[in-house]
Structures are given as C-alpha cells and as structure tokens.
Design an enzyme around this catalytic site. Structure first.
Site, PDB file in Angstrom:
ATOM      1  N   ASP A 220       9.020 -22.762   1.016  1.00 53.33           N
ATOM      2  CA  ASP A 220       9.629 -24.052   0.701  1.00 53.33           C
ATOM      3  C   ASP A 220       8.752 -25.170   1.235  1.00 53.33           C
ATOM      4  O   ASP A 220       8.256 -25.089   2.365  1.00 53.33           O
ATOM      5  CB  ASP A 220      11.018 -24.105   1.366  1.00 53.33           C
ATOM      6  CG  ASP A 220      11.874 -25.220   0.806  1.00 53.33           C
ATOM      7  OD1 ASP A 220      11.476 -26.401   0.912  1.00 53.33           O
ATOM      8  OD2 ASP A 220      12.941 -24.902   0.250  1.00 53.33           O
TER       9      ASP A 220
ATOM     10  N   GLY B 278       4.650 -26.276  -5.803  1.00 54.98           N
ATOM     11  CA  GLY B 278       5.478 -26.199  -7.013  1.00 54.98           C
ATOM     12  C   GLY B 278       4.686 -25.644  -8.187  1.00 54.98           C
ATOM     13  O   GLY B 278       5.034 -25.885  -9.351  1.00 54.98           O
TER      14      GLY B 278
ATOM     15  N   ARG C  35      10.626 -41.523 -27.098  1.00 55.59           N
ATOM     16  CA  ARG C  35       9.993 -40.940 -25.924  1.00 55.59           C
ATOM     17  C   ARG C  35       8.544 -40.592 -26.253  1.00 55.59           C
ATOM     18  O   ARG C  35       8.157 -40.510 -27.421  1.00 55.59           O
ATOM     19  CB  ARG C  35      10.700 -39.650 -25.497  1.00 55.59           C
ATOM     20  CG  ARG C  35      12.072 -39.850 -24.903  1.00 55.59           C
ATOM     21  CD  ARG C  35      12.008 -40.572 -23.565  1.00 55.59           C
ATOM     22  NE  ARG C  35      13.305 -40.590 -22.916  1.00 55.59           N
ATOM     23  CZ  ARG C  35      14.286 -41.432 -23.215  1.00 55.59           C
ATOM     24  NH1 ARG C  35      14.123 -42.338 -24.157  1.00 55.59           N
ATOM     25  NH2 ARG C  35      15.423 -41.375 -22.553  1.00 55.59           N
TER      26      ARG C  35
ATOM     27  N   GLY D 166       2.323 -26.407 -13.326  1.00 53.85           N
ATOM     28  CA  GLY D 166       1.450 -25.777 -12.332  1.00 53.85           C
ATOM     29  C   GLY D 166       0.716 -24.570 -12.893  1.00 53.85           C
ATOM     30  O   GLY D 166      -0.463 -24.345 -12.590  1.00 53.85           O
TER      31      GLY D 166
ATOM     32  N   TYR E 174      16.788 -39.210  -8.733  1.00 51.82           N
ATOM     33  CA  TYR E 174      15.520 -38.566  -9.072  1.00 51.82           C
ATOM     34  C   TYR E 174      14.385 -39.592  -9.133  1.00 51.82           C
ATOM     35  O   TYR E 174      13.325 -39.399  -8.529  1.00 51.82           O
ATOM     36  CB  TYR E 174      15.657 -37.853 -10.429  1.00 51.82           C
ATOM     37  CG  TYR E 174      14.350 -37.333 -10.978  1.00 51.82           C
ATOM     38  CD1 TYR E 174      13.736 -36.215 -10.420  1.00 51.82           C
ATOM     39  CD2 TYR E 174      13.723 -37.962 -12.052  1.00 51.82           C
ATOM     40  CE1 TYR E 174      12.534 -35.743 -10.909  1.00 51.82           C
ATOM     41  CE2 TYR E 174      12.522 -37.491 -12.549  1.00 51.82           C
ATOM     42  CZ  TYR E 174      11.929 -36.383 -11.973  1.00 51.82           C
ATOM     43  OH  TYR E 174      10.736 -35.923 -12.456  1.00 51.82           O
TER      44      TYR E 174
ATOM     45  N   PHE F 110       5.953 -24.745 -15.049  1.00 50.25           N
ATOM     46  CA  PHE F 110       5.103 -24.652 -16.246  1.00 50.25           C
ATOM     47  C   PHE F 110       3.875 -25.557 -16.153  1.00 50.25           C
ATOM     48  O   PHE F 110       2.798 -25.167 -16.608  1.00 50.25           O
ATOM     49  CB  PHE F 110       5.911 -24.819 -17.525  1.00 50.25           C
ATOM     50  CG  PHE F 110       6.201 -26.219 -17.994  1.00 50.25           C
ATOM     51  CD1 PHE F 110       6.921 -27.102 -17.222  1.00 50.25           C
ATOM     52  CD2 PHE F 110       5.780 -26.635 -19.260  1.00 50.25           C
ATOM     53  CE1 PHE F 110       7.205 -28.385 -17.682  1.00 50.25           C
ATOM     54  CE2 PHE F 110       6.062 -27.896 -19.728  1.00 50.25           C
ATOM     55  CZ  PHE F 110       6.778 -28.785 -18.926  1.00 50.25           C
TER      56      PHE F 110
ATOM     57  N   ALA G 137       9.076 -30.328  -6.655  1.00 53.02           N
ATOM     58  CA  ALA G 137      10.158 -31.315  -6.750  1.00 53.02           C
ATOM     59  C   ALA G 137      11.331 -30.708  -7.496  1.00 53.02           C
ATOM     60  O   ALA G 137      11.155 -29.814  -8.327  1.00 53.02           O
ATOM     61  CB  ALA G 137       9.683 -32.564  -7.503  1.00 53.02           C
TER      62      ALA G 137
ATOM     63  N   LYS H 277      11.099 -39.819  -6.788  1.00 53.87           N
ATOM     64  CA  LYS H 277       9.737 -39.730  -7.344  1.00 53.87           C
ATOM     65  C   LYS H 277       8.915 -40.923  -6.877  1.00 53.87           C
ATOM     66  O   LYS H 277       7.724 -40.805  -6.583  1.00 53.87           O
ATOM     67  CB  LYS H 277       9.801 -39.682  -8.875  1.00 53.87           C
ATOM     68  CG  LYS H 277      10.052 -38.303  -9.406  1.00 53.87           C
ATOM     69  CD  LYS H 277       8.756 -37.501  -9.377  1.00 53.87           C
ATOM     70  CE  LYS H 277       8.951 -36.068  -9.028  1.00 53.87           C
ATOM     71  NZ  LYS H 277       7.698 -35.321  -8.882  1.00 53.87           N
TER      72      LYS H 277
HETATM   73  C1  UD1 Z   1      13.946 -37.743 -17.676  1.00 51.09           C
HETATM   74  C2  UD1 Z   1      13.120 -38.487 -16.702  1.00 51.09           C
HETATM   75  C3  UD1 Z   1      11.770 -37.851 -16.594  1.00 51.09           C
HETATM   76  C4  UD1 Z   1      11.892 -36.387 -16.305  1.00 51.09           C
HETATM   77  C5  UD1 Z   1      12.707 -35.742 -17.400  1.00 51.09           C
HETATM   78  C6  UD1 Z   1      12.946 -34.267 -17.157  1.00 51.09           C
HETATM   79  C7  UD1 Z   1      13.974 -40.798 -16.886  1.00 51.09           C
HETATM   80  C8  UD1 Z   1      13.788 -42.119 -17.530  1.00 51.09           C
HETATM   81  N1  UD1 Z   1      13.046 -39.858 -17.155  1.00 51.09           N
HETATM   82  O1  UD1 Z   1      13.398 -38.057 -18.908  1.00 51.09           O
HETATM   83  O2  UD1 Z   1      11.034 -38.458 -15.590  1.00 51.09           O
HETATM   84  O3  UD1 Z   1      10.631 -35.816 -16.215  1.00 51.09           O
HETATM   85  O4  UD1 Z   1      13.985 -36.372 -17.444  1.00 51.09           O
HETATM   86  O5  UD1 Z   1      13.845 -34.090 -16.105  1.00 51.09           O
HETATM   87  O6  UD1 Z   1      14.880 -40.599 -16.121  1.00 51.09           O
HETATM   88  N2  UD1 Z   1      18.741 -35.876 -25.245  1.00 51.09           N
HETATM   89  C9  UD1 Z   1      19.547 -35.525 -26.309  1.00 51.09           C
HETATM   90  N3  UD1 Z   1      20.191 -34.314 -26.260  1.00 51.09           N
HETATM   91  C10 UD1 Z   1      20.055 -33.440 -25.222  1.00 51.09           C
HETATM   92  C11 UD1 Z   1      19.225 -33.800 -24.142  1.00 51.09           C
HETATM   93  C12 UD1 Z   1      18.579 -35.031 -24.182  1.00 51.09           C
HETATM   94  O7  UD1 Z   1      19.703 -36.278 -27.267  1.00 51.09           O
HETATM   95  O8  UD1 Z   1      20.655 -32.357 -25.270  1.00 51.09           O
HETATM   96  C13 UD1 Z   1      18.035 -37.171 -25.307  1.00 51.09           C
HETATM   97  C14 UD1 Z   1      18.323 -38.022 -24.099  1.00 51.09           C
HETATM   98  O9  UD1 Z   1      19.473 -38.802 -24.279  1.00 51.09           O
HETATM   99  C15 UD1 Z   1      17.068 -38.866 -24.035  1.00 51.09           C
HETATM  100  C16 UD1 Z   1      15.978 -37.961 -24.599  1.00 51.09           C
HETATM  101  O10 UD1 Z   1      16.652 -36.926 -25.278  1.00 51.09           O
HETATM  102  O11 UD1 Z   1      17.203 -39.991 -24.847  1.00 51.09           O
HETATM  103  C17 UD1 Z   1      15.090 -37.354 -23.540  1.00 51.09           C
HETATM  104  O12 UD1 Z   1      15.886 -36.740 -22.546  1.00 51.09           O
HETATM  105  P1  UD1 Z   1      15.283 -35.792 -21.394  1.00 51.09           P
HETATM  106  O13 UD1 Z   1      14.431 -34.747 -21.994  1.00 51.09           O
HETATM  107  O14 UD1 Z   1      16.408 -35.386 -20.510  1.00 51.09           O
HETATM  108  O15 UD1 Z   1      14.264 -36.678 -20.600  1.00 51.09           O
HETATM  109  P2  UD1 Z   1      14.266 -38.205 -20.159  1.00 51.09           P
HETATM  110  O16 UD1 Z   1      15.654 -38.646 -19.836  1.00 51.09           O
HETATM  111  O17 UD1 Z   1      13.445 -38.963 -21.114  1.00 51.09           O
END
Ligand code: UD1
Length: 373
Positions: A59, A9, A250, A15, A182, A13, A81, A186
């Site tokens: 793959d 993989g 986050r 990698g 997911y 980005f 992944a 993982k």
């Molecule tokens: C999730 C996974 C993480 C994975 C990442 C990328 C969980 C707990 N974590 O992280 O392991 O690496 O996705 O696939 O499942 N948000 C907005 N607006 C948007 C998009 C997102 O407000 O348009 C908010 C979400 O509600 C969240 C935060 O931003 O609260 C982060 O979202 P995201 O970047 O998708 O990542 P996680 O859900 O934290």
C-alpha cells in the site's frame, strides 16, 4: 544509461501499458500496487502485466513498503489513487487517505531517496467545468451547474444572465474548480508533488489525464469510466444508460497515448515544474460514443437509452487544449478514436463474466445518497 522506474499503482490499466513502454526502451520496471479488489477482483497478479515487470504488492500509505519499493529506483511515476468520482463523495476518508496521505508518504520516502524524475498523475477533474466563453468571446470564470439547473434539465452551462456559453478546449491556465473529493485529492497530489519537487530540486511533472480508455480497463469496477461501463452493458445485451441528454462532450484518450505521455514526461528536459494536459485532441458526445461502441461491438440492435437522469457534480463539457503537451513533451496523440475503439472491441471480445449488475448497484448507491437525479 538505463533506468529503474517505480510505477505506483502500476497494476492498473495505465500502469500496465506504461510498464510495457518503459521495458521496451530497456529500462527496468518495479510496480507497487495493493491490487485493490474493486479494480482487480481476487485474482492476484493481473495476467496483462508484462512478465518482466517486478510487482511488489503493498500500500502506498505504508512507509516501509514504499521505502523498500524505492531501492535501486531513479525515476518514479505516481499513479496510485482511488478513482471513482461519485464514490469519493461518501468514502471521503478513504479517498483522502489513499490519494493525499499516500502521496505524502511517498514524498517523505523520497526525502531519503532522491530520484532524478517524478511524474504524478493528476486529472481533468480539477478543472470542474471546462473552459467556457461568453457571448463576447471572453472566458467566463467559475462556471458551475447547480442542482436546480440539473433538476430543471438545464444541461448547458450559462452565465449569470442566463445566456448559454460556448465550451472550448481547456488549457492548463484555467483556474481549478474542485467539485468532488476525488478532484480535491487529485489537486492535492499534483500540488504536493510540485511543491516537493521545487523545494528539494526533484524534477517533477504533473499530468492531467482526460478520459482514458483502452484494453485492461477494469470492466467489473462500477466506478470506472463511461466507455468501460457501456462496453460491459453492451456485452451483456443491455442498453448503455446515457445521463442527461447525452450531448455532453468528453475527450476520450487511448491508454497508449496516456502511457506514452508519461514516458515522455520521464525525460523531457523542459517539463519539470509544469502541469500538462494529456488528451486526444478530439472531443465526442456521450451519445456518439455509445452509438460508435455499439456499432463496433456488433451490437447495433441495442439502442442506447437516454435517461434524462443526472449525477450531481458531473460536468457538461471538458476537452483538452494540447498546446503545452506538444510544446513541453513533444506529445502528439497517435491513436484516433476509431482505432482506439476498434482495439478496445477486439480486447472486449475475449473478456467474459462481466458483471453489469455492479454498475446498477453503484448507481443505486449514489441515488440513495441523493447524488443523482
Ligand atoms: C471523471 C473525472 C475524471 C476521472 C473519471 C474516471 C470529473 C470531471 N472527471 O470523469 O477525472 O478520471 O471520472 O473516474 O470528475 N455517463 C453516462 N452513463 C454512465 C456513466 C457515465 O452517460 O453509465 C456520462 C457521465 O454523465 C459523463 C460522461 O459519461 O457525462 C463521462 O463520465 P465518466 O466516464 O464517469 O467520467 P467523467 O465524469 O468525465
């Protein structure tokens, strides 16, 4: 002695940055990657890959491709992944196949080709909700927000008595709470690799990445992280769509630091057998990140839109306790959020043809399946 590192993989980005860091220490890099169109479009070898990195297109579920990719290799970093949390909830067999079966295929190939180090990318998603403390300061196990909580806009985690909990940095000892396909896959990846490592004496390290961001993150992938999604919208003159009230926290970690943690895990003597967080040591709300990004991109006039909508399975707060990473890897994040966002903005300015509509289509897909509110 120099090494040959296989990065599965590796055209993604993380990698690509890892490949550069490995090459800088005079080791060789081979990348096995299927160049999935959702991440890479249809452009062939990504321009951002270092010229000296050998790319094998294949793959990770194909035993022949994996065996060929392992020839001459003595260290492996397994990044391959599928990574969309929401998408994993309906492409269930695809996520299980690539993430869980793909890892199994790699491990079977490693039976006949032992390596001196295996590093596997796991994810903060295995924690579910980050560590929460109750009113007396003791950890509260198994905190989960229900659909009813979200529908009544009760965003903050609470205990059974309805008291609001305090979120603190999450250490690796927090028991997993697997709330998406997911996350489950993982966890499979990290457990399979550690089990394999212990059984066959292959020194193996699992890294739990927090929210990685940085140059080369696929902007056209609607299932990518929030920073890339917000950036794509801002560059198109559209407001970032903030879920919930935007006060969820986050841990945004620069891809340079993530890559560096992988590099350290390839040689740290005391790391094998461990699961280790990789984060930034800071936490930010989604609101703050939306505003900072808008400012850094010179799009201050665009006000992020707080929608009050939600995604089922989203966690409220999760940020890393990095004590173990420092202890076992000597890892200390080097890129602050401001530095990282400034770098991201510089890279973004050179990017064109970002397709923000895909994000809306992806959100509509989740909505049609009852996975948002
Ligand atoms: C999730 C996974 C993480 C994975 C990442 C990328 C969980 C707990 N974590 O992280 O392991 O690496 O996705 O696939 O499942 N948000 C907005 N607006 C948007 C998009 C997102 O407000 O348009 C908010 C979400 O509600 C969240 C935060 O931003 O609260 C982060 O979202 P995201 O970047 O998708 O990542 P996680 O859900 O934290």
């Amino acid at each position: 002695m120099s090494h040959t590192v296989l990065i599965t993989g590796g055209a993604g980005f993380i990698g690509a940055h890892l490949a550069r860091q490995v090459l800088e220490q005079d080791d060789r890099v081979r990348i096995l990657d299927n160049l999935h169109p959702q991440v890479h479009g249809v452009h062939g070898r990504p321009d951002y890959l270092p010229a000296d990195a050998e790319l094998v297109v294949g793959d990770v579920r194909d035993p022949d491709a994996v065996r060929k990719a392992l020839v001459g290799v003595d260290r492996v970093v397994h990044l391959a992944a599928r990574v969309g949390v929401g998408q994993s909830m309906y492409e269930i067999s695809e996520y299980t196949s690539v993430n869980t079966v793909g890892t199994s295929v790699l491990l079977e190939a490693l039976l006949d080709h032992p390596v001196e180090r295996l590093v596997v990318a796991s994810s903060m998603s295995v924690y579910g909700e980050g560590l929460c403390l109750g009113p007396s300061g003791t950890p509260v196990p198994a905190v989960e927000r229900t659909r009813a909580d979200l529908e009544s806009r009760r965003w903050e985690p609470h205990d059974a008595a309805g008291r609001q909990l305090t979120s603190v940095a999450t250490p690796e000892t927090k028991p997993p709470a697997l709330s998406s396909v997911y996350a489950l896959s993982k966890y499979d990846q990290e457990r399979l690799c550690l089990l394999f490592g212990a059984t066959y004496q292959v020194p193996t390290v699992a890294l739990r990445f927090f929210n990685a961001y940085g140059p080369f993150q696929a902007l056209s992938n609607p299932y990518t992280g929030v920073l890339a999604i917000f950036a794509a919208r801002l560059l198109n003159g559209r407001a970032p769509m903030v879920f919930e009230d935007g006060e969820q926290r986050r841990d945004f970690v620069s891809v340079h630091d993530v890559a560096h943690a992988c590099l350290l895990a390839l040689s740290a003597p005391d790391a094998p057998g461990a699961v280790i967080n990789v984060g930034s040591g800071e936490s930010s709300t989604v609101n703050a990140i939306a505003h900072r990004l808008a400012r850094i991109l010179g799009r201050d006039a665009i006000t992020p839109q707080v929608t009050g909508r939600f995604r089922l399975g989203d966690i409220r707060h999760c940020f890393a306790d990095l004590s173990l990473a420092e202890h076992l890897l000597g890892f200390r994040p080097a890129v602050s959020l401001d530095q990282g966002l400034t770098e991201l903005a510089g890279w973004l300015e050179g990017q064109v043809a970002v397709d923000a509509d895909k994000v809306e289509a992806a959100t509509a897909e989740l909505s049609a399946r009852g996975l948002t509110g």
